[in-house]
Design a protein around this motif. Structure first.
Motif, PDB file in Angstrom:
ATOM      1  N   SER A  16       1.819  -6.337  -1.128  1.00 59.52           N
ATOM      2  CA  SER A  16       3.537  -6.622  -0.847  1.00 59.52           C
ATOM      3  C   SER A  16       4.300  -5.857  -2.007  1.00 59.52           C
ATOM      4  O   SER A  16       3.688  -5.960  -3.094  1.00 59.52           O
ATOM      5  N   TYR A  17       5.321  -5.354  -1.319  1.00 59.87           N
ATOM      6  CA  TYR A  17       6.074  -4.559  -2.388  1.00 59.87           C
ATOM      7  C   TYR A  17       7.635  -4.952  -2.165  1.00 59.87           C
ATOM      8  O   TYR A  17       8.040  -5.280  -1.163  1.00 59.87           O
ATOM      9  N   LEU A  18       8.292  -4.875  -3.283  1.00 60.81           N
ATOM     10  CA  LEU A  18       9.590  -5.591  -3.126  1.00 60.81           C
ATOM     11  C   LEU A  18      10.770  -4.218  -2.783  1.00 60.81           C
ATOM     12  O   LEU A  18      10.700  -3.334  -3.710  1.00 60.81           O
ATOM     13  N   TRP A  43      10.333  -8.733   0.573  1.00 60.79           N
ATOM     14  CA  TRP A  43       9.032  -8.302   0.341  1.00 60.79           C
ATOM     15  C   TRP A  43       8.686  -7.760   1.769  1.00 60.79           C
ATOM     16  O   TRP A  43       8.651  -8.112   2.766  1.00 60.79           O
ATOM     17  N   TYR A  79       5.043  -5.908   3.459  1.00 62.57           N
ATOM     18  CA  TYR A  79       3.470  -5.848   3.042  1.00 62.57           C
ATOM     19  C   TYR A  79       3.025  -4.586   3.936  1.00 62.57           C
ATOM     20  O   TYR A  79       3.196  -4.444   4.986  1.00 62.57           O
ATOM     21  N   SER A 120       5.427   0.819  -5.796  1.00 64.76           N
ATOM     22  CA  SER A 120       6.366  -0.185  -6.156  1.00 64.76           C
ATOM     23  C   SER A 120       7.962   0.587  -6.301  1.00 64.76           C
ATOM     24  O   SER A 120       8.997   0.268  -5.953  1.00 64.76           O
ATOM     25  N   TYR A 126      15.201  -2.672   2.821  1.00 65.12           N
ATOM     26  CA  TYR A 126      14.104  -2.807   3.606  1.00 65.12           C
ATOM     27  C   TYR A 126      14.288  -2.315   5.177  1.00 65.12           C
ATOM     28  O   TYR A 126      13.375  -1.547   5.579  1.00 65.12           O
ATOM     29  N   GLU A 150       7.526  -7.447   7.050  1.00 59.90           N
ATOM     30  CA  GLU A 150       8.044  -8.105   6.236  1.00 59.90           C
ATOM     31  C   GLU A 150       7.385  -9.424   5.905  1.00 59.90           C
ATOM     32  O   GLU A 150       6.944  -9.928   6.772  1.00 59.90           O
TER      33      GLU A 150
END
Length: 406
Positions: free
Chosen positions: A235-237, A243, A245, A289, A297, A313
């Motif tokens: 998972s990354y923001l 978030w 995945y 990241s 998103y 997500e």
């Protein structure tokens, strides 16, 4: 709608919490009539949320009937035996000592109905721990799953009770396979499913992989983390705080990702192979990241979808059922229970949702079932007066009111 495959089959459930109720929920969805037998204190999940029923009752006990019996009394035991005589399957997840005390073991039930399929979902099957107690998190601890799931270094249980649910699913598989076997012996119809053995089976891949690497390398080597220590898998923001995945398993996935996000690492010969990316894990993680963090998103979703990569997500529970995919026909059941409305995910594979019963109250069908079993009105009244059986009462397991904090 065509008849469901288990239409006409009667299943008796003595279930608490999740494993047995989940198994009978699946059988109910396949068309079986499920009768939930509960003591006067009710299934534990009837009082978990502000003194009232939890989501487990709503999700896994809808479409069932409920009878309340005190199996510590002679009258309660008599009713139960009459009920078992009418059944095709009995499923329970009582502790072994409680099953013997209440008279619901395979020996007890088959003495009344020799053709019965009897399923006991328990902590452990045959072996030195056969009578020991076990719960879902203990199964995680005992079979290696928890050792790999740590928060701040401390082994911690998973959120959902997956071992309970898998044990219930395995119970259903055993029931269906036994029903399909015309030569099933009475021994075949005595089914035990252990949470421990369920956990072992679920861990089989990891246990075999550990043995494989130990023999190949001549030493124990463990890769911690649910992402299998694969850089770029996790998972990354995004820049707008959501978030996402990513499923970056292969070298081809990595190439697609770096190209789709125009990452400086695209084509870097030092990162083309997974073994090299593992060695440069910190560098890869920082690069992914940074690339995801530079996008909203929606921007990331568009680029990843165009590249044909796997992602989603990380959805908070309150938004899961908003997705168009979840709202397709046959996927959600509308339930009204105590004046509240619920949308409950349906058993996978359905294309339409058949009308059926809401979750029953404790003992809601006791009177009806006593009559079906041949008890006269006077006899039924006597059993109710003695406490051997109980009907639903106004206010049972009511949710405590929410106090206004304003």
């Amino acid at each position: 709608m065509s008849s469901k495959p288990l239409a006409g089959k009667r299943v008796i459930e003595l279930g608490t919490m999740i494993a047995a109720p989940f198994a009978t929920h699946i059988l109910s969805q396949l068309g079986a009539e499920v009768i939930k037998v509960e003591p006067p204190s009710g299934d534990t999940t009837r009082a978990l949320i502000r003194g009232g029923p939890s989501g487990t009752i709503v999700a896994y006990s809808h479409s069932k009937k409920a009878i309340c019996l005190d199996l510590t009394t002679d009258g309660g035991k008599e009713i139960f035996r009459k009920l078992v005589a009418t059944a095709d399957v009995v499923i329970h997840n009582l502790a072994p000592a409680a099953a013997r005390k209440l008279g619901v073991t395979a020996d007890d039930c088959m003495a009344v109905n020799p053709a019965l399929i009897h399923v006991h979902v328990k902590g452990y099957t045959h072996g030195p721990q056969a009578d020991d107690l076990m719960t879902n998190p203990i199964a995680e601890a005992a079979t290696g799953a928890m050792d790999d799931h740590r928060i701040d270094g401390r082994p911690t249980r998973f959120g959902p009770s997956y071992h309970d649910q898998f044990a219930g699913t395995y119970a259903v598989i055993r029931v269906l396979s036994t029903m399909l076997d015309p030569n099933a012996s009475q021994a075949d119809r005595r089914i035990e499913i252990g949470l421990y053995e369920t956990g072992l089976h679920l861990a089989a891949r990891d246990l075999a992989g550990m043995q494989l690497k130990t023999q190949l390398l001549g030493r124990l080597e463990k890769e911690g983390g649910g992402e299998f220590s694969m850089p770029g898998y996790g998972s990354y923001l995004t820049s707008d705080g959501r978030w996402i995945y990513l499923l970056i398993l292969t070298d081809a996935h990595w190439a697609k990702l770096t190209r789709a996000l125009a990452m400086p690492e695209d084509g870097d010969p030092e990162l083309l192979k997974l073994r090299d990316r593992k060695k440069a894990r910190d560098r890869v993680e920082e690069a992914v990241s940074k690339a995801i963090g530079a996008l909203t998103y929606d921007e990331a979703e568009a680029k990843l979808r165009a590249a044909g990569l796997g992602f989603n997500e990380v959805m908070p529970l309150e938004r899961v059922l908003e997705k168009p995919q979840a709202r397709q026909p046959g996927k959600l059941r509308d339930l009204d229970f105590r004046g509240l409305h619920f949308e409950v995910p349906e058993f996978p594979g359905a294309r339409e949702v058949a009308e059926n019963l809401p979750p029953p109250e404790l003992g809601e069908h006791t009177a009806q079932l006593l009559a079906e079993l041949g008890y006269s009105a006077d006899a039924a009244a006597g059993l109710l007066a003695s406490g051997a059986a109980r009907t639903a009462q106004e206010g049972d397991f009511a949710w405590a009111p929410v106090r206004d904090k304003s």
